[in-house]
Scaffold this motif. Structure first.
Motif, short mmCIF file in Angstrom:
data_model
loop_
_atom_site.label_atom_id
_atom_site.label_comp_id
_atom_site.label_asym_id
_atom_site.label_seq_id
_atom_site.Cartn_x
_atom_site.Cartn_y
_atom_site.Cartn_z
N UNK A 157 -39.22 3.34 0.18
CA UNK A 157 -39.04 4.71 -0.29
C UNK A 157 -40.37 5.47 -0.35
N UNK A 158 -41.43 4.77 -0.68
CA UNK A 158 -42.76 5.36 -0.70
C UNK A 158 -43.11 5.88 0.70
N UNK A 159 -42.92 5.05 1.71
CA UNK A 159 -43.24 5.42 3.10
C UNK A 159 -42.35 6.57 3.57
N UNK A 160 -41.04 6.46 3.36
CA UNK A 160 -40.12 7.52 3.81
C UNK A 160 -40.39 8.84 3.11
N UNK A 161 -40.58 8.79 1.80
CA UNK A 161 -40.86 10.01 1.05
C UNK A 161 -42.15 10.65 1.51
N UNK A 162 -43.18 9.83 1.74
CA UNK A 162 -44.46 10.35 2.22
C UNK A 162 -44.33 10.96 3.61
N UNK A 202 -43.89 26.82 -2.57
CA UNK A 202 -42.51 26.84 -2.10
C UNK A 202 -42.16 25.79 -1.05
N UNK A 203 -43.15 25.30 -0.31
CA UNK A 203 -42.82 24.47 0.85
C UNK A 203 -42.13 23.15 0.49
N UNK A 204 -42.35 22.63 -0.69
CA UNK A 204 -41.68 21.39 -1.08
C UNK A 204 -40.15 21.58 -1.08
N UNK A 205 -39.70 22.76 -1.50
CA UNK A 205 -38.26 23.04 -1.49
C UNK A 205 -37.72 23.17 -0.07
N UNK A 206 -38.51 23.80 0.83
CA UNK A 206 -38.09 23.89 2.24
C UNK A 206 -38.05 22.50 2.87
N UNK A 241 -32.72 8.84 -4.36
CA UNK A 241 -33.17 9.66 -5.49
C UNK A 241 -34.70 9.69 -5.53
N UNK A 242 -35.35 8.54 -5.30
CA UNK A 242 -36.82 8.50 -5.30
C UNK A 242 -37.41 9.34 -4.18
N UNK A 243 -36.83 9.27 -3.00
CA UNK A 243 -37.34 10.05 -1.87
C UNK A 243 -37.23 11.55 -2.14
N UNK A 244 -36.13 11.95 -2.77
CA UNK A 244 -35.97 13.36 -3.17
C UNK A 244 -37.06 13.73 -4.16
N UNK A 245 -37.31 12.88 -5.12
CA UNK A 245 -38.34 13.12 -6.13
C UNK A 245 -39.73 13.24 -5.49
N UNK A 246 -40.02 12.37 -4.55
CA UNK A 246 -41.32 12.41 -3.86
C UNK A 246 -41.51 13.75 -3.16
N UNK A 286 -41.28 9.35 -11.10
CA UNK A 286 -41.30 7.98 -10.59
C UNK A 286 -42.69 7.66 -10.03
N UNK A 287 -43.02 6.40 -10.05
CA UNK A 287 -44.33 5.93 -9.61
C UNK A 287 -44.61 6.33 -8.16
N UNK A 288 -43.61 6.23 -7.29
CA UNK A 288 -43.79 6.55 -5.87
C UNK A 288 -44.21 8.01 -5.67
N UNK A 289 -43.62 8.91 -6.45
CA UNK A 289 -43.97 10.34 -6.34
C UNK A 289 -45.40 10.59 -6.80
#
Length: 181
Positions: A63-68, A91-95, A108-113, A128-131
């Protein structure tokens, strides 16, 4: 010095995603200086993994890798002078999240990241730690990319940007059976 085994492990994780045509669309956009959004996201994933390993942080590496990789999946050139590009940093995080949710199944973690990678600009801190890891790695590599592009610091760019990218691209090429150099 970073262990060769750790470099290989992060390259293995990333290779699973580098062939994805949707992710490759980020190559069309510039992030900082002359670094594409694609390469920036690879670097953030690379340094997030390295940071987690070096500090012995327990987290979901997948999830860390995918979110990043998807944290800047906003798919536009924020350097163009368009009214809706104003406040890009806020704004770009929402886009990116909207696009990622459209094109991928996210945990859920990837969304948070993706959603919180720009904290404190996002106001609400990561939960979360990953974010937190991606937030730190993104801030670090963004600073390196910006300084290296403005000051023309070849040594900094070589050490922190070009060498890791070359290693990741070479590993991917070998994985798919393409000779490099």
């Amino acid at each position: 010095m970073l262990k060769e085994k750790t470099k290989q492990e992060v390259a293995e994780y990333l290779c699973g995603y580098l062939h994805d045509k949707k992710i490759k669309r980020m190559k069309a956009y510039v992030q900082h200086g002359d670094i594409s959004t694609y390469d920036h996201c690879l670097l953030v994933a690379y340094y997030s993994f390295i940071l987690a390993r070096k500090l012995h942080l327990k987290c979901s590496e997948r999830e860390l890798i995918r979110g990043a990789l998807l944290h800047d999946y906003y798919l536009y050139d924020w350097h163009e002078k368009e009214k809706w590009h104003r406040w890009h940093g806020f704004r770009h995080a929402n886009f990116a999240l909207k696009n990622a949710m459209r094109d991928f199944e996210l945990s859920v973690r990837e969304i948070e990241i993706i959603q919180k990678h720009m904290w404190p600009l996002t106001i609400i801190p990561p939960t979360c730690r990953e974010a937190w890891i991606v937030n730190g790695a993104d801030t670090f590599i963004s600073l390196i990319e910006t300084i290296a592009s403005r000051r023309k610091s070849r040594k900094m760019k070589e050490q922190w940007i070009l060498q890791p990218l070359a290693m990741l691209h070479d590993h991917y090429a070998k994985t798919i059976g393409v000779e490099t150099k």
